[in-house]
Motif scaffolding. Structure first.
Motif, mmCIF file in Angstrom:
data_model
loop_
_atom_site.group_PDB
_atom_site.id
_atom_site.type_symbol
_atom_site.label_atom_id
_atom_site.label_comp_id
_atom_site.label_asym_id
_atom_site.label_seq_id
_atom_site.Cartn_x
_atom_site.Cartn_y
_atom_site.Cartn_z
ATOM 1 N N PRO A 95 0.816 -1.226 0.000
ATOM 2 C CA PRO A 95 0.000 0.000 0.000
ATOM 3 C C PRO A 95 0.841 1.264 0.000
ATOM 4 O O PRO A 95 0.456 2.278 -0.608
ATOM 5 C CB PRO A 95 -0.826 -0.125 1.290
ATOM 6 C CG PRO A 95 -0.860 -1.581 1.585
ATOM 7 C CD PRO A 95 0.473 -2.105 1.132
ATOM 8 N N LEU A 96 1.999 1.230 0.657
ATOM 9 C CA LEU A 96 2.889 2.387 0.664
ATOM 10 C C LEU A 96 3.444 2.650 -0.727
ATOM 11 O O LEU A 96 3.460 3.797 -1.193
ATOM 12 C CB LEU A 96 4.042 2.173 1.643
ATOM 13 C CG LEU A 96 5.170 3.216 1.583
ATOM 14 C CD1 LEU A 96 4.650 4.587 1.994
ATOM 15 C CD2 LEU A 96 6.335 2.790 2.470
ATOM 16 N N ALA A 99 0.789 4.133 -2.771
ATOM 17 C CA ALA A 99 0.466 5.499 -2.342
ATOM 18 C C ALA A 99 1.520 6.498 -2.795
ATOM 19 O O ALA A 99 1.194 7.638 -3.139
ATOM 20 C CB ALA A 99 0.317 5.534 -0.818
ATOM 21 N N GLU A 100 2.782 6.102 -2.803
ATOM 22 C CA GLU A 100 3.867 6.988 -3.245
ATOM 23 C C GLU A 100 3.618 7.509 -4.654
ATOM 24 O O GLU A 100 3.927 8.665 -4.963
ATOM 25 C CB GLU A 100 5.207 6.244 -3.224
ATOM 26 C CG GLU A 100 5.780 5.996 -1.861
ATOM 27 C CD GLU A 100 7.015 5.126 -1.903
ATOM 28 O OE1 GLU A 100 7.696 5.014 -0.872
ATOM 29 O OE2 GLU A 100 7.306 4.544 -2.977
ATOM 30 N N GLN A 210 5.994 7.627 7.750
ATOM 31 C CA GLN A 210 5.769 8.531 6.624
ATOM 32 C C GLN A 210 4.342 9.062 6.669
ATOM 33 O O GLN A 210 3.424 8.360 7.117
ATOM 34 C CB GLN A 210 5.992 7.811 5.289
ATOM 35 C CG GLN A 210 7.379 7.232 5.137
ATOM 36 C CD GLN A 210 7.653 6.707 3.738
ATOM 37 O OE1 GLN A 210 7.076 7.182 2.759
ATOM 38 N NE2 GLN A 210 8.541 5.730 3.631
ATOM 39 N N VAL A 220 -2.782 9.715 4.633
ATOM 40 C CA VAL A 220 -2.543 8.444 5.307
ATOM 41 C C VAL A 220 -1.139 8.486 5.904
ATOM 42 O O VAL A 220 -0.328 9.350 5.579
ATOM 43 C CB VAL A 220 -2.666 7.231 4.352
ATOM 44 C CG1 VAL A 220 -4.054 7.165 3.738
ATOM 45 C CG2 VAL A 220 -1.590 7.273 3.266
ATOM 46 N N TYR A 222 2.235 5.808 7.186
ATOM 47 C CA TYR A 222 2.816 4.467 7.186
ATOM 48 C C TYR A 222 3.846 4.411 8.303
ATOM 49 O O TYR A 222 4.714 5.289 8.407
ATOM 50 C CB TYR A 222 3.489 4.146 5.846
ATOM 51 C CG TYR A 222 4.184 2.797 5.844
ATOM 52 C CD1 TYR A 222 3.475 1.631 5.624
ATOM 53 C CD2 TYR A 222 5.556 2.708 6.098
ATOM 54 C CE1 TYR A 222 4.100 0.395 5.655
ATOM 55 C CE2 TYR A 222 6.194 1.471 6.132
ATOM 56 C CZ TYR A 222 5.464 0.314 5.900
ATOM 57 O OH TYR A 222 6.085 -0.906 5.934
ATOM 58 N N GLN A 231 2.686 -0.865 8.817
ATOM 59 C CA GLN A 231 1.246 -0.770 8.583
ATOM 60 C C GLN A 231 0.858 0.627 8.111
ATOM 61 O O GLN A 231 1.487 1.624 8.468
ATOM 62 C CB GLN A 231 0.472 -1.131 9.839
ATOM 63 C CG GLN A 231 0.741 -0.230 11.033
ATOM 64 C CD GLN A 231 -0.131 -0.582 12.228
ATOM 65 O OE1 GLN A 231 -1.308 -0.929 12.082
ATOM 66 N NE2 GLN A 231 0.430 -0.507 13.428
ATOM 67 N N ILE A 232 -0.176 0.657 7.284
ATOM 68 C CA ILE A 232 -0.779 1.896 6.833
ATOM 69 C C ILE A 232 -1.845 2.307 7.838
ATOM 70 O O ILE A 232 -2.654 1.484 8.281
ATOM 71 C CB ILE A 232 -1.422 1.719 5.440
ATOM 72 C CG1 ILE A 232 -0.342 1.662 4.351
ATOM 73 C CG2 ILE A 232 -2.392 2.847 5.139
ATOM 74 C CD1 ILE A 232 0.221 2.998 3.939
ATOM 75 N N THR A 234 -5.033 4.898 8.426
ATOM 76 C CA THR A 234 -5.968 5.756 7.698
ATOM 77 C C THR A 234 -6.892 6.544 8.623
ATOM 78 O O THR A 234 -7.564 7.476 8.169
ATOM 79 C CB THR A 234 -6.835 4.913 6.740
ATOM 80 O OG1 THR A 234 -7.535 3.912 7.492
ATOM 81 C CG2 THR A 234 -5.964 4.229 5.684
#
Length: 270
Positions: A95-96, A99-100, A210, A220, A222, A231-232, A234
């Motif tokens: 997910p990171l 997302a980047e 992050q 979000v 991380y 983990q992300i 939210t």
């Protein structure tokens, strides 16, 4: 004993092999005859058909040309490559990575390592070679380098990095000059800011994290974890809390010019 089969072929590899077998059978071709027409060995073709070996880019192009499939095999090969790379990335990190690519601002606090988006190939190779997936080191390095293309986009994200002084000073001597130069070069990017958190700063945030912002989506965060088990986050309250932590750390960091001078000093003293 039967030959070992790839235990995790992607769905695209499965379709690639199915199409290869089907088109070879419909054309009434043995492996030997098709291999001769393609300029490869029947042994190689057999390994692809039995999942001992993944298909190559050249094989995909040759099959498209021979069977006149309009790029079918090339598209399947490209999708297989994407799936394979994604499979090498720990599930918690995916997910990171996604997302980047969409973020318009990324704030990073790094207490242990040079952040992946600024690592050189040699530094990244050293990091991965000391982990638990040594056999995949080169592939993981390539994936990490690909992530850095976000800086070359027409509209790259703003990136603010806070990194502890010890991280810079502890870089192994054989990588230190190259890695410091990489940091200095990227600091010239108009949308990148790097600030060093000095050794005597009272910062005790034990893990890196992050914060990612987007044009049309909620922020979000991380949080790093051992062996890729980050983990992300939210939940807005969690993200805001980490944003405050980032600002507190930034308040004791060296200004950008002083940070540049420190990195340059470390590089020149190596």
């Amino acid at each position: 004993m039967p030959p070992p089969r790839d235990t995790s072929p992607s769905a695209y590899q499965e379709v690639f092999v199915t199409e290869l077998r089907a088109r070879r059978d419909m054309a009434g071709l043995s492996r030997n005859r098709l291999a001769a027409a393609l300029g490869c060995t029947p042994q190689w073709l057999a390994k692809v058909e039995t999942f001992e070996k993944p298909p190559s880019e050249g094989l995909a192009d040759d099959l498209d040309t021979y069977f006149q499939t309009g790029g079918l095999f090339r598209r399947l090969w490209e999708k297989h490559q994407e799936a394979r790379k994604r499979g090498l990335i720990p599930s918690a990190v995916r997910p990171l990575v996604d997302a980047e690519k969409r973020a318009n601002q990324i704030n990073i606090y790094e207490p242990l390592l040079v952040t992946g988006l600024m690592q050189t190939e040699n530094y990244a190779r050293f990091v991965f070679s000391s982990g638990t997936r040594v056999d995949r080191t080169e592939e993981l390095v390539a994936i990490r380098m690909e992530r850095q293309v976000i800086f070359t986009k027409p509209d790259p994200p703003w990136l603010f990095l806070l990194i502890r002084e010890a991280v810079i000073r502890d870089i192994k001597p054989e990588f230190q000059v190259e890695q410091c130069k990489r940091l200095l070069d990227i600091m010239n990017h108009p949308r990148v800011s790097v600030q060093i958190v000095p050794a005597d700063a009272a910062v005790f945030q034990e893990s890196g994290f992050q914060l990612l912002s987007f044009e049309k989506a909620s922020d979000v965060a991380y949080v790093d974890g051992a062996s890729g088990y980050g983990q992300i986050l939210t939940e807005p309250s969690d993200v805001r809390r980490l944003a405050v932590v980032f600002d507190v750390i930034r308040s004791v960091a060296l200004p950008a010019t002083a940070s540049e001078s420190l990195i340059r000093t470390v590089m020149e003293d190596t």
